[in-house]
Design a protein around this motif. Structure first.
Motif, PDB file in Angstrom:
ATOM      1  N   VAL A   2      -1.457  -0.968   1.568  1.00 61.40           N
ATOM      2  CA  VAL A   2      -2.193  -0.267   0.644  1.00 61.40           C
ATOM      3  C   VAL A   2      -2.864  -1.193  -0.340  1.00 61.40           C
ATOM      4  O   VAL A   2      -2.608  -2.272  -0.833  1.00 61.40           O
ATOM      5  CB  VAL A   2      -1.071   0.421  -0.188  1.00 61.40           C
ATOM      6  N   ASP A   3      -4.237  -0.820  -0.549  1.00 60.67           N
ATOM      7  CA  ASP A   3      -5.071  -1.646  -1.641  1.00 60.67           C
ATOM      8  C   ASP A   3      -6.003  -0.648  -2.529  1.00 60.67           C
ATOM      9  O   ASP A   3      -6.796  -0.026  -2.178  1.00 60.67           O
ATOM     10  CB  ASP A   3      -5.832  -2.724  -0.997  1.00 60.67           C
ATOM     11  N   ALA A   4      -5.210  -0.222  -3.553  1.00 61.55           N
ATOM     12  CA  ALA A   4      -5.576   0.747  -4.524  1.00 61.55           C
ATOM     13  C   ALA A   4      -6.985   0.522  -5.116  1.00 61.55           C
ATOM     14  O   ALA A   4      -7.660   1.193  -5.572  1.00 61.55           O
ATOM     15  CB  ALA A   4      -4.671   1.251  -5.591  1.00 61.55           C
TER      16      ALA A   4
ATOM     17  N   ALA B  80      -6.150  18.375  -1.677  1.00 65.01           N
ATOM     18  CA  ALA B  80      -6.825  17.048  -2.458  1.00 65.01           C
ATOM     19  C   ALA B  80      -7.689  16.414  -1.621  1.00 65.01           C
ATOM     20  O   ALA B  80      -7.583  16.296  -0.460  1.00 65.01           O
ATOM     21  CB  ALA B  80      -5.520  16.638  -3.266  1.00 65.01           C
ATOM     22  N   GLU B  81      -8.322  15.839  -2.400  1.00 65.78           N
ATOM     23  CA  GLU B  81      -9.064  14.660  -1.692  1.00 65.78           C
ATOM     24  C   GLU B  81      -8.497  13.178  -1.770  1.00 65.78           C
ATOM     25  O   GLU B  81      -8.329  12.664  -0.551  1.00 65.78           O
ATOM     26  CB  GLU B  81     -10.275  14.301  -2.687  1.00 65.78           C
ATOM     27  N   PHE B  82      -7.678  12.928  -2.613  1.00 61.51           N
ATOM     28  CA  PHE B  82      -6.791  11.854  -2.528  1.00 61.51           C
ATOM     29  C   PHE B  82      -5.211  12.216  -3.082  1.00 61.51           C
ATOM     30  O   PHE B  82      -5.095  13.156  -4.064  1.00 61.51           O
ATOM     31  CB  PHE B  82      -7.148  10.520  -3.435  1.00 61.51           C
ATOM     32  N   VAL B  83      -4.422  11.372  -2.679  1.00 60.27           N
ATOM     33  CA  VAL B  83      -2.955  11.491  -3.147  1.00 60.27           C
ATOM     34  C   VAL B  83      -2.354   9.922  -3.291  1.00 60.27           C
ATOM     35  O   VAL B  83      -2.630   9.272  -2.114  1.00 60.27           O
ATOM     36  CB  VAL B  83      -2.046  12.312  -2.469  1.00 60.27           C
ATOM     37  N   ILE B  84      -2.113   9.483  -4.415  1.00 55.49           N
ATOM     38  CA  ILE B  84      -1.315   8.158  -4.640  1.00 55.49           C
ATOM     39  C   ILE B  84       0.080   8.192  -4.806  1.00 55.49           C
ATOM     40  O   ILE B  84       0.341   8.970  -5.686  1.00 55.49           O
ATOM     41  CB  ILE B  84      -2.263   7.375  -5.488  1.00 55.49           C
TER      42      ILE B  84
ATOM     43  N   THR C 194       3.214   3.172  -3.298  1.00 56.14           N
ATOM     44  CA  THR C 194       3.813   3.100  -1.853  1.00 56.14           C
ATOM     45  C   THR C 194       3.086   3.746  -0.885  1.00 56.14           C
ATOM     46  O   THR C 194       3.154   3.446   0.313  1.00 56.14           O
ATOM     47  CB  THR C 194       5.160   3.806  -1.906  1.00 56.14           C
ATOM     48  N   CYS C 195       2.022   4.418  -1.365  1.00 54.24           N
ATOM     49  CA  CYS C 195       1.060   5.115  -0.208  1.00 54.24           C
ATOM     50  C   CYS C 195      -0.286   5.581  -1.012  1.00 54.24           C
ATOM     51  O   CYS C 195      -0.133   6.073  -1.944  1.00 54.24           O
ATOM     52  CB  CYS C 195       1.876   6.298   0.438  1.00 54.24           C
ATOM     53  N   VAL C 196      -1.233   5.645  -0.196  1.00 52.36           N
ATOM     54  CA  VAL C 196      -2.472   6.217  -0.289  1.00 52.36           C
ATOM     55  C   VAL C 196      -3.093   6.690   0.876  1.00 52.36           C
ATOM     56  O   VAL C 196      -3.105   6.537   1.814  1.00 52.36           O
ATOM     57  CB  VAL C 196      -3.518   5.321  -0.833  1.00 52.36           C
ATOM     58  N   SER C 197      -3.022   8.420   0.503  1.00 51.77           N
ATOM     59  CA  SER C 197      -3.560   9.192   1.572  1.00 51.77           C
ATOM     60  C   SER C 197      -4.895  10.021   0.999  1.00 51.77           C
ATOM     61  O   SER C 197      -5.128  10.238  -0.143  1.00 51.77           O
ATOM     62  CB  SER C 197      -2.644  10.248   2.134  1.00 51.77           C
TER      63      SER C 197
END
Lengths: 55, 462
Positions: free
Chosen positions: B121-123, B250-254, B288-291
């Motif tokens: 993960v790299d936000a 959604a477009e993104f979930v973090i 912990t996760c970016v989708s």
């Protein structure tokens, strides 16, 4: 009682403020300069008004 | 129902109101400057889609950035299939027609098209914007932070700011009186880390539904369903357990964890008050996760500008639901773009005391989020600031029409508040005296003539 406390970054001299309710009485609380990303203790940032340690 | 269905329908109806920018724009200040200048200089601010955003690390983002979605109340009304005047009230009314969400398989969730977990993960790859001069870095201002009540399992979500401080660290500000803060405190009191997630980018009507003011604990997923007239599609998280659900479209979930009892400096941040909210010692999220979708849009809201209108709409609805029962003569209320602290009330006054009752009721119902209330007669268009200022100037005598109430709760972001979140509130009765008292007549052109005259007959371009 002032709501905010102005600080000066010891590295870049940038000025901004922190919320008094979070920092008052905590001279060793950390600050993060929004201009140069330096981390410093609020007591080192010339806080105005001064922060004093909680009694 | 998602952002794409809205964009397609809106662009077809109002092609001039969606501006695609193909030239390079810097995520640091430039995108915000373009959005805000458009708000100030154009009659109606278009929404912008920046297709070539340079991220703060100097690289170009493969994903576009959207701003000013909410910078037009007409646009929000279109999204919600409502009207300019009724939108705030309808948000609240529809919330009552709750519709339970549905849970879909991961394979049916567009937001799961690309999933990154753990060390990968790299936000910082997200093209989040730096909006204002004192902001310490790229912020998530259009993200709904989701928590679940540890006692009941009921969901909560709210637009709350998050600073992407590092690859896997987002410092967040769940306002201390918010329901999210309550859920995080509950987890901490149990000796547990708090599970949280941001969802970003969706149909604007979903944003309006999720943002409606609710009791506690009260499902925002269900109020969203009421707002959009269909079940909101949810999907289990990747790293927070199958019971932690997030919007599938959604477009993104973090996703992430807020470590128990730990705090770091967060802010300052240019807030909806048009002032900087000071730096605070706030929780932070270990990501912990970016989708996200394969070709996601990144949503941003330009805080401290009219793009930040959701907060005002949610207040209108919550206040109207109380006010209309206490003072049924009230016809409309409006939280104007010019000040997040103001509320205008229009009513058909039948008793001299009603405007005062309205002022005190708004202050009580708003719970500190409204500071000044102005009450007008039914002939005043409260959605027109010129009419409002005219009526304040010509229908109020402040020695008798002003109410001042010291030491009421207010938001701590209000610069006039004390550090304890207390301040002075009040209102002005800008209505004419009730009959049989006499009052000057407002000048007017006969309505028969006003109705008959069409400007286009005299100005062809009108």
């Amino acid at each position: 009682m002032d709501k905010v406390i102005y600080v000066t970054c010891p590295r870049c001299a940038g000025e901004y403020y922190v919320e008094g309710s979070d920092y008052r009485g905590k001279p060793d609380a950390p600050c993060h300069c929004p201009f140069c990303a330096t981390e410093f203790l609020i007591k080192d940032g010339k806080p105005r008004p001064p922060v004093e340690a909680a009694q | 129902m998602d952002f794409r269905t809205f964009l397609s329908a809106y662009e077809e109806s109002f092609p001039g109101q969606v501006v695609h920018v193909d030239r390079e724009v810097d995520s640091r200040y430039e995108a915000a400057a373009i959005g805000i200048k458009a708000q100030k200089e154009l009659r109606e601010a278009p929404m912008f889609i920046f297709h070539k955003i340079r991220r703060v690390d100097g690289t170009l983002s493969p994903w576009p950035v959207v701003v000013n979605v909410f910078a037009s109340r007409h646009r929000s009304a279109f999204a919600a299939n409502s009207t300019f005047a009724r939108l705030g009230r309808e948000m609240h009314e529809r919330r009552a027609n709750r519709i339970k969400p549905v849970v879909v398989e991961r394979s049916e969730a567009p937001v799961k098209e690309v999933v990154t977990v753990g060390d990968a993960v790299d936000a910082r790859q997200i093209p989040a914007l730096v909006h204002m001069a004192w902001d310490p870095g790229p912020y998530i201002p259009a993200g709904f932070l989701v928590t679940y009540d540890p006692d009941t399992g009921i969901d909560n979500c709210a637009l709350q700011r998050g600073w992407i401080a590092d690859a896997r660290e987002i410092r967040v500000f769940p306002n201390t009186t918010s329901h999210n803060a309550r859920n995080i405190r509950k987890s901490e009191e149990r000796g547990e880390d708090a599970r949280v997630a941001f969802w970003i980018g969706h149909h604007p009507a979903v944003y309006l539904g999720a943002g409606v003011k609710q009791g506690y604990p009260d499902s925002h997923w269900e109020s969203c369903g009421g707002m959009i007239g269909q079940p909101l599609r949810l999907v289990p998280s990747e790293t927070l357990g199958d019971d932690f659900l997030v919007p599938a479209d959604a477009e993104f979930v973090i996703e992430g964890i807020i470590p128990r009892g730990k705090r770091k400096p967060e802010g300052p941040f240019g807030e909806y008050t048009h002032y900087y909210g000071g730096q605070r010692l706030n929780p932070y999220m270990e990501v912990t996760c970016v989708s996200h979708r394969r070709d996601p849009f990144w949503f941003s809201i330009l805080c401290g500008s009219i793009d930040d209108g959701i907060g005002g709409l949610r207040r209108e609805g919550a206040v109207y639901s109380v006010l209309s029962r206490v003072v049924p003569q009230v016809q409309d209320i409006y939280r104007p773009d010019s000040s997040p602290n103001h509320m205008y009330v229009r009513m058909r006054k039948t008793h001299v005391a009603q405007p005062r009752t309205a002022i005190l009721t708004v202050l009580a119902a708003a719970g500190g989020s409204v500071k000044h209330v102005f009450v007008f007669d039914e002939d005043v268009d409260i959605f027109d600031e010129q009419e409002v200022l005219w009526a304040i100037g010509s229908r109020s005598d402040w020695s008798r029409d002003m109410i001042v109430v010291p030491n009421l709760p207010t938001t701590t972001l209000d610069p006039t508040a004390t550090g304890l979140g207390m301040g002075t509130s009040g209102g002005i009765d800008c209505t004419k005296p009730s009959a049989p008292a006499l009052y000057e007549q407002r000048s007017f052109v006969p309505s028969e003539v006003m109705d008959r005259i069409q400007l286009k007959d005299y100005i062809p371009s009108a």
